[in-house]
Design a protein around this motif. Structure first.
Motif, PDB file in Angstrom:
ATOM      1  N   ASN A   1       0.813  -1.221   0.000  1.00 30.22           N
ATOM      2  CA  ASN A   1       0.000   0.000   0.000  1.00 30.22           C
ATOM      3  C   ASN A   1       0.847   1.272   0.000  1.00 30.22           C
ATOM      4  O   ASN A   1       0.353   2.356  -0.326  1.00 30.22           O
ATOM      5  CB  ASN A   1      -0.930   0.040   1.221  1.00 30.22           C
ATOM      6  CG  ASN A   1      -2.032  -0.992   1.145  1.00 30.22           C
ATOM      7  OD1 ASN A   1      -2.059  -1.802   0.219  1.00 30.22           O
ATOM      8  ND2 ASN A   1      -2.939  -0.958   2.103  1.00 30.22           N
ATOM      9  N   LEU A   2       2.132   1.143   0.359  1.00 31.66           N
ATOM     10  CA  LEU A   2       3.000   2.327   0.380  1.00 31.66           C
ATOM     11  C   LEU A   2       3.285   2.857  -1.023  1.00 31.66           C
ATOM     12  O   LEU A   2       3.645   4.022  -1.194  1.00 31.66           O
ATOM     13  CB  LEU A   2       4.342   1.992   1.055  1.00 31.66           C
ATOM     14  CG  LEU A   2       4.350   1.817   2.568  1.00 31.66           C
ATOM     15  CD1 LEU A   2       5.717   1.309   3.016  1.00 31.66           C
ATOM     16  CD2 LEU A   2       4.025   3.127   3.270  1.00 31.66           C
ATOM     17  N   LYS A   3       3.151   1.987  -2.032  1.00 31.09           N
ATOM     18  CA  LYS A   3       3.570   2.354  -3.394  1.00 31.09           C
ATOM     19  C   LYS A   3       2.602   3.345  -4.028  1.00 31.09           C
ATOM     20  O   LYS A   3       1.401   3.094  -4.092  1.00 31.09           O
ATOM     21  CB  LYS A   3       3.668   1.093  -4.259  1.00 31.09           C
ATOM     22  CG  LYS A   3       4.256   1.356  -5.623  1.00 31.09           C
ATOM     23  CD  LYS A   3       4.404   0.057  -6.418  1.00 31.09           C
ATOM     24  CE  LYS A   3       4.997   0.343  -7.785  1.00 31.09           C
ATOM     25  NZ  LYS A   3       5.120  -0.869  -8.605  1.00 31.09           N
ATOM     26  N   HIS A   4       3.158   4.467  -4.458  1.00 29.94           N
ATOM     27  CA  HIS A   4       2.359   5.483  -5.158  1.00 29.94           C
ATOM     28  C   HIS A   4       3.023   5.831  -6.488  1.00 29.94           C
ATOM     29  O   HIS A   4       3.254   6.996  -6.805  1.00 29.94           O
ATOM     30  CB  HIS A   4       2.224   6.743  -4.290  1.00 29.94           C
ATOM     31  CG  HIS A   4       1.547   6.492  -2.971  1.00 29.94           C
ATOM     32  ND1 HIS A   4       0.228   6.097  -2.864  1.00 29.94           N
ATOM     33  CD2 HIS A   4       2.010   6.544  -1.705  1.00 29.94           C
ATOM     34  CE1 HIS A   4      -0.091   5.946  -1.579  1.00 29.94           C
ATOM     35  NE2 HIS A   4       0.959   6.198  -0.869  1.00 29.94           N
ATOM     36  N   GLY A   5       3.374   4.808  -7.231  1.00 28.73           N
ATOM     37  CA  GLY A   5       4.016   5.033  -8.525  1.00 28.73           C
ATOM     38  C   GLY A   5       5.437   4.491  -8.511  1.00 28.73           C
ATOM     39  O   GLY A   5       5.843   3.783  -7.591  1.00 28.73           O
ATOM     40  N   THR A   6       6.154   4.835  -9.573  1.00 30.63           N
ATOM     41  CA  THR A   6       7.518   4.336  -9.762  1.00 30.63           C
ATOM     42  C   THR A   6       8.503   5.491  -9.661  1.00 30.63           C
ATOM     43  O   THR A   6       8.234   6.591 -10.148  1.00 30.63           O
ATOM     44  CB  THR A   6       7.642   3.681 -11.152  1.00 30.63           C
ATOM     45  OG1 THR A   6       6.678   2.617 -11.226  1.00 30.63           O
ATOM     46  CG2 THR A   6       9.021   3.104 -11.366  1.00 30.63           C
ATOM     47  N   MET A   7       9.624   5.227  -9.030  1.00 29.75           N
ATOM     48  CA  MET A   7      10.651   6.255  -8.888  1.00 29.75           C
ATOM     49  C   MET A   7      11.510   6.276 -10.151  1.00 29.75           C
ATOM     50  O   MET A   7      12.105   5.264 -10.523  1.00 29.75           O
ATOM     51  CB  MET A   7      11.510   5.950  -7.667  1.00 29.75           C
ATOM     52  CG  MET A   7      12.275   7.124  -7.183  1.00 29.75           C
ATOM     53  SD  MET A   7      12.017   7.460  -5.428  1.00 29.75           S
ATOM     54  CE  MET A   7      12.743   5.999  -4.691  1.00 29.75           C
ATOM     55  N   ALA A   8      11.575   7.426 -10.782  1.00 35.49           N
ATOM     56  CA  ALA A   8      12.316   7.527 -12.037  1.00 35.49           C
ATOM     57  C   ALA A   8      13.812   7.658 -11.794  1.00 35.49           C
ATOM     58  O   ALA A   8      14.627   7.168 -12.577  1.00 35.49           O
ATOM     59  CB  ALA A   8      11.820   8.735 -12.829  1.00 35.49           C
ATOM     60  N   ALA A   9      14.180   8.308 -10.702  1.00 38.89           N
ATOM     61  CA  ALA A   9      15.595   8.531 -10.386  1.00 38.89           C
ATOM     62  C   ALA A   9      15.710   8.677  -8.876  1.00 38.89           C
ATOM     63  O   ALA A   9      14.706   8.902  -8.203  1.00 38.89           O
ATOM     64  CB  ALA A   9      16.102   9.796 -11.057  1.00 38.89           C
TER      65      ALA A   9
END
Ligand SMILES: [Zn+2]
Length: 196
Positions: A21-29
């Protein structure tokens, strides 16, 4: 310390404890590390909050005894920074239009301006930083709310984590901050955190 293909640290000292549930998208950098204190009494209190809907939280959690948990992959974008402080204030380079917003403490508008900037014209934010939470309860004092001091075991683990992540991720620019340095938070958060 190693990192697997999915962004999880592989090391006997780090316990993998995913909270999806912590995930709010993908980190690009990844441009930085932000050091936090939880303001709650225990590891499990924080874990419980991570099970809620769309929670705030960080990638790592350091318990009172120095045990380290990885609660999110370093490829996941999380919500741990909040509204950015203007970096141009530190460098005395804010344009007059921005100074007007800042002088009025329009925090949301300041953040809107700030988040449009490219790193390193702004501080690292949710899109490009790793968060490390340290289990420390709040202390209510007459002068305001502070945090329990970090234990020696927590500071040793933090120092080890930061050194490991720096080596692992080979940041082009290594920037590590206490949370209130980059966002409008209680100024006492992580003030007892130390690292090299
Ligand atoms: Zn924080």
């Amino acid at each position: 310390m190693q990192l697997d293909a999915e962004g999880w640290v592989v090391d006997p000292k780090v316990t993998k404890s995913p909270f999806p549930n912590l995930k709010h998208g993908t980190m690009a950098a990844i441009h930085g590390i932000i050091v936090h204190q939880t303001g709650s009494p225990s590891r499990d209190a924080t874990f419980n909050s991570y099970r809620g809907a769309a929670p705030n939280g960080a990638h790592f959690l350091i318990d009172k005894n120095g045990d380290v948990y990885q609660t999110a992959s370093v490829t996941w974008k999380l919500w741990h920074v909040g509204k950015l402080r203007p970096r141009c204030l530190v460098q005395h380079s804010c344009p007059a239009t921005e100074m007007k917003l800042i002088t009025g403490w329009r925090v949301a508008q300041v953040h809107e301006v700030e988040r449009q900037k490219a790193f390193p014209d702004r501080f690292p934010m949710n899109d490009d930083s790793i968060g490390i939470e340290i289990v420390s309860d709040n202390i209510i004092e007459p002068k305001g709310t502070t945090f329990e001091p970090m234990t020696p075991e927590q500071n040793a683990a933090l120092d080890w984590m930061i050194a490991g992540l720096k080596a692992l991720l080979r940041f082009p620019a290594i920037e590590i901050y206490r949370h209130p340095d980059v966002s409008f938070k209680n100024v006492h958060e992580a003030e007892t955190a130390t690292w090299h």
